[in-house]
Write an enzyme that holds these catalytic residues in place. Structure first.
Site, mmCIF file in Angstrom:
data_model
loop_
_atom_site.group_PDB
_atom_site.id
_atom_site.type_symbol
_atom_site.label_atom_id
_atom_site.label_comp_id
_atom_site.label_asym_id
_atom_site.label_seq_id
_atom_site.Cartn_x
_atom_site.Cartn_y
_atom_site.Cartn_z
ATOM 1 N N TYR A 130 0.796 -1.019 0.080
ATOM 2 C CA TYR A 130 0.003 0.015 0.005
ATOM 3 C C TYR A 130 0.984 1.180 -0.229
ATOM 4 O O TYR A 130 1.530 1.166 1.022
ATOM 5 C CB TYR A 130 -0.894 0.001 1.066
ATOM 6 C CG TYR A 130 -2.044 1.026 1.094
ATOM 7 C CD1 TYR A 130 -3.219 0.814 0.727
ATOM 8 C CD2 TYR A 130 -1.696 2.411 1.437
ATOM 9 C CE1 TYR A 130 -4.301 1.796 0.709
ATOM 10 C CE2 TYR A 130 -2.438 3.410 1.509
ATOM 11 C CZ TYR A 130 -3.918 3.174 0.844
ATOM 12 O OH TYR A 130 -4.786 4.059 0.710
ATOM 13 N N GLN A 191 -10.838 -0.040 1.007
ATOM 14 C CA GLN A 191 -11.134 -0.795 0.000
ATOM 15 C C GLN A 191 -10.002 -1.743 -0.496
ATOM 16 O O GLN A 191 -10.252 -2.782 -1.049
ATOM 17 C CB GLN A 191 -12.176 -0.089 -0.838
ATOM 18 C CG GLN A 191 -11.509 0.910 -1.476
ATOM 19 C CD GLN A 191 -11.638 2.325 -0.948
ATOM 20 O OE1 GLN A 191 -11.932 2.293 0.314
ATOM 21 N NE2 GLN A 191 -11.553 3.407 -1.345
ATOM 22 N N ASN A 214 -3.671 5.853 6.205
ATOM 23 C CA ASN A 214 -4.241 6.686 7.246
ATOM 24 C C ASN A 214 -5.099 5.780 8.083
ATOM 25 O O ASN A 214 -4.940 4.446 8.044
ATOM 26 C CB ASN A 214 -5.379 7.690 6.504
ATOM 27 C CG ASN A 214 -6.217 6.819 5.573
ATOM 28 O OD1 ASN A 214 -6.710 5.585 5.992
ATOM 29 N ND2 ASN A 214 -7.032 7.631 4.880
ATOM 30 N N SER A 237 4.875 10.005 12.965
ATOM 31 C CA SER A 237 6.347 9.908 12.703
ATOM 32 C C SER A 237 7.071 10.451 14.024
ATOM 33 O O SER A 237 6.489 11.346 14.889
ATOM 34 C CB SER A 237 6.807 10.684 11.580
ATOM 35 O OG SER A 237 6.392 10.136 10.360
ATOM 36 N N GLN A 259 10.802 15.775 11.115
ATOM 37 C CA GLN A 259 9.704 14.855 11.358
ATOM 38 C C GLN A 259 8.336 15.670 11.569
ATOM 39 O O GLN A 259 7.362 15.138 11.363
ATOM 40 C CB GLN A 259 10.102 13.990 12.564
ATOM 41 C CG GLN A 259 11.261 13.120 12.107
ATOM 42 C CD GLN A 259 10.948 12.107 11.102
ATOM 43 O OE1 GLN A 259 9.856 11.404 10.797
ATOM 44 N NE2 GLN A 259 11.657 12.341 10.004
ATOM 45 N N HIS A 262 5.732 15.956 9.001
ATOM 46 C CA HIS A 262 4.887 15.038 8.434
ATOM 47 C C HIS A 262 3.253 15.309 8.624
ATOM 48 O O HIS A 262 2.512 15.236 7.838
ATOM 49 C CB HIS A 262 5.255 13.804 9.086
ATOM 50 C CG HIS A 262 6.254 12.884 8.330
ATOM 51 N ND1 HIS A 262 6.272 12.378 7.051
ATOM 52 C CD2 HIS A 262 7.599 12.696 8.880
ATOM 53 C CE1 HIS A 262 7.302 11.839 6.789
ATOM 54 N NE2 HIS A 262 8.212 12.166 7.936
ATOM 55 N N GLU A 327 11.153 5.784 17.098
ATOM 56 C CA GLU A 327 11.187 5.455 15.774
ATOM 57 C C GLU A 327 12.576 5.892 15.262
ATOM 58 O O GLU A 327 13.300 4.820 14.742
ATOM 59 C CB GLU A 327 10.024 5.943 14.890
ATOM 60 C CG GLU A 327 10.130 5.632 13.477
ATOM 61 C CD GLU A 327 9.041 6.362 12.662
ATOM 62 O OE1 GLU A 327 8.774 5.767 11.526
ATOM 63 O OE2 GLU A 327 8.718 7.439 13.129
ATOM 64 N N HIS A 328 12.865 7.014 15.330
ATOM 65 C CA HIS A 328 14.247 7.438 14.813
ATOM 66 C C HIS A 328 15.053 7.973 16.002
ATOM 67 O O HIS A 328 14.515 8.834 16.747
ATOM 68 C CB HIS A 328 14.014 8.579 13.891
ATOM 69 C CG HIS A 328 13.278 8.197 12.592
ATOM 70 N ND1 HIS A 328 11.930 8.557 12.542
ATOM 71 C CD2 HIS A 328 13.453 7.544 11.392
ATOM 72 C CE1 HIS A 328 11.407 7.988 11.197
ATOM 73 N NE2 HIS A 328 12.367 7.348 10.781
ATOM 74 N N ASP A 361 15.659 8.339 5.514
ATOM 75 C CA ASP A 361 14.214 8.305 4.834
ATOM 76 C C ASP A 361 14.367 7.724 3.498
ATOM 77 O O ASP A 361 13.289 7.337 2.774
ATOM 78 C CB ASP A 361 13.558 9.697 4.964
ATOM 79 C CG ASP A 361 12.882 9.960 6.358
ATOM 80 O OD1 ASP A 361 12.852 8.730 6.935
ATOM 81 O OD2 ASP A 361 12.562 10.855 6.738
ATOM 82 N N GLU A 415 1.060 -35.015 29.976
ATOM 83 C CA GLU A 415 -0.017 -34.013 29.697
ATOM 84 C C GLU A 415 -1.460 -34.821 29.582
ATOM 85 O O GLU A 415 -2.468 -34.198 29.233
ATOM 86 C CB GLU A 415 0.260 -33.524 28.440
ATOM 87 C CG GLU A 415 1.379 -32.521 28.464
ATOM 88 C CD GLU A 415 1.936 -31.865 27.078
ATOM 89 O OE1 GLU A 415 1.655 -32.121 26.213
ATOM 90 O OE2 GLU A 415 2.705 -30.869 27.370
ATOM 91 N N HIS A 420 -0.534 -39.302 21.683
ATOM 92 C CA HIS A 420 0.840 -38.971 21.281
ATOM 93 C C HIS A 420 1.871 -39.739 21.889
ATOM 94 O O HIS A 420 2.939 -40.046 21.272
ATOM 95 C CB HIS A 420 0.902 -37.514 21.960
ATOM 96 C CG HIS A 420 0.327 -36.252 21.287
ATOM 97 N ND1 HIS A 420 -1.202 -36.237 21.240
ATOM 98 C CD2 HIS A 420 0.894 -35.130 20.665
ATOM 99 C CE1 HIS A 420 -1.164 -35.138 20.605
ATOM 100 N NE2 HIS A 420 -0.140 -34.562 20.112
#
Length: 426
Positions: A130, A191, A214, A237, A259, A262, A327-328, A361, A415, A420
């Site tokens: 995506y 979708q 999103n 971010s 950042q 963003h 993250e960074h 990036d 068990e 088994h």
């Protein structure tokens, strides 16, 4: 930006409040997404065309109109201005080189009694990517998601990208051509996730879906997880910079901006033992902000979620970094490798004064799809390994089966699973 000091009595509570984030996910969004998924699952391409018309304002008569051919991808690549072509090609090559080093291979070992154990590593068959569209175009996202999949040996990559009102970005299509994407559909939103997860008459069903989106895309990925694999649920971010006070304040201010631009809920944090230096960075922010094209977004981000944290020393800075699990992470200090062993939780670590986060990036090579919202405590950057799966290999000799079967029998009877146990005994 909010000012915190590690010496304050309520520091941990104040830090937790700064880091807290509640995205606008609610029951109504989940219900909307579930409805979209159900429609795509039940009606396939017809529902996909309806939603594309409704949300992207594209009046396509058939899915064939939303299916971009390989020839169109190649034409987009050939039509790029030379500077863009050079930058895109060089970045793709660096990303490929880095991810080839992550490639995992099958292995086996033999025991003395002739038993063989091991692991077979194989690529996924088909992956969906995506790529966000609309307000901005992200060719870098194409490179970072598609190239590791190709390196892993994925046989087919299906890319989906929304094109509101039919606006197609040539750089995104060129990146798809360069990365070896097999098919591209100009669809987006929940979708598109549904089409990849369930398959339609035209859009093939995939084994795993990767790439940011999103809140509707993220919610859809959460819901279809289990039917298909996903990479992660991306939050806002983040950048966290540890500085000893010796880097140009303008450099640090701009890295915080990188950042913050963003979106309004992105987070930029500076940690330093030098209070006067943080004041200098604040002055740089005030001076540089008016000239930024995305000033309003940066300002909202810094005011709403930005922070400057005063610590006693760099050792304490590392402790705070581990609480944040950013993250960074930029280690803008004289000897970053001395600090590195103390860092346990970070998506990507940028070491030294010259290693701006923006390099990662786009063109450095390591993946920019990184864990956010503290999830670096237990997860890793997207990599070649995310497009491979592992099968355990077991081949027992008669002697090995006799020996290990005795252990299995005892444990199985413990068990209460006697079938088994008897299987092992036979």
């Amino acid at each position: 930006m909010q000012q915190l000091d590690s010496k304050q009595n309520d520091f941990k509570q104040a830090l937790a409040k700064l880091l807290s984030f509640q995205e606008a996910s609610n029951a109504s969004i989940t219900a909307t997404v579930e409805g979209i998924l159900a429609e795509i699952k039940a009606h396939g391409d017809k529902a996909l065309l309806d939603y594309t018309h409704r949300f992207d304002r594209i009046n396509a008569e058939s899915m064939a109109e939303l299916d971009i051919s390989r020839q169109q991808l190649e034409q987009a690549l050939e039509s790029l201005p030379q500077d863009q072509l050079t930058a895109l090609t060089a970045s793709a090559e660096r990303i490929k080189n880095y991810h080839e080093r992550q490639l995992q291979t099958s292995w086996e070992y033999n025991e003395a009694d002739g038993t063989t154990l091991g692991q077979q590593v194989t690529p996924l068959d088909r992956v969906g990517i995506y790529v966000p569209g609309g307000k901005a175009a992200y060719p870098s996202s194409v490179l970072m998601n598609a190239i590791p999949a190709k390196v892993a040996g994925v046989a087919e990559i299906i890319m989906v990208v929304p094109t509101p009102q039919g606006a197609v970005n040539s750089l995104v299509l060129a990146a798809a051509a360069l990365s070896g994407v097999d098919r591209v559909f100009t669809i987006g939103g929940a979708q598109a996730i549904a089409a990849l997860a369930y398959g339609t008459e035209i859009v093939p069903k995939v084994d795993k879906i990767v790439g940011p989106g999103n809140i509707y895309v993220a919610t859809a990925k959460k819901i279809v997880f289990g039917m298909v694999g996903i990479d992660m649920i991306a939050g806002p971010s983040e950048i966290c910079i540890v500085c000893d006070g010796q880097t140009s304040p303008d450099w640090i201010a701009m890295d915080l901006f990188s950042q913050a631009e963003h979106d309004e809920i992105a987070q930029s944090i500076l940690i330093s033992p030098d209070a006067e230096y943080m004041h200098e960075v604040q002055q740089s922010i005030q001076r540089l902000l008016p000239e930024m094209e995305r000033r309003d977004i940066i300002e909202a981000s810094l005011k709403g979620r930005g922070g400057m944290i005063k610590v006693a020393d760099l050792a304490e800075a590392a402790d705070v970094v581990n609480m944040i699990a950013p993250e960074h992470l930029e280690l803008s200090v004289a000897e970053p490798r001395e600090l590195l062993p103390s860092i346990r939780h970070a998506g990507a670590i940028f070491m030294g004064r010259y290693t701006a986060e923006a390099l990662g990036d786009y063109s450095a090579g390591p993946n920019h799809v990184l864990p956010t919202s503290g999830t670096a405590r237990f997860s890793s950057p997207l990599g070649t390994y995310d497009f491979q799966k592992r099968s355990s290999l077991l081949e027992f000799s008669a002697a090995g089966a006799d020996s290990v079967g005795r252990y299995a029998s005892v444990l199985a009877r413990g068990e209460g699973l006697t079938a088994h146990a008897r299987s092992a005994e036979y």
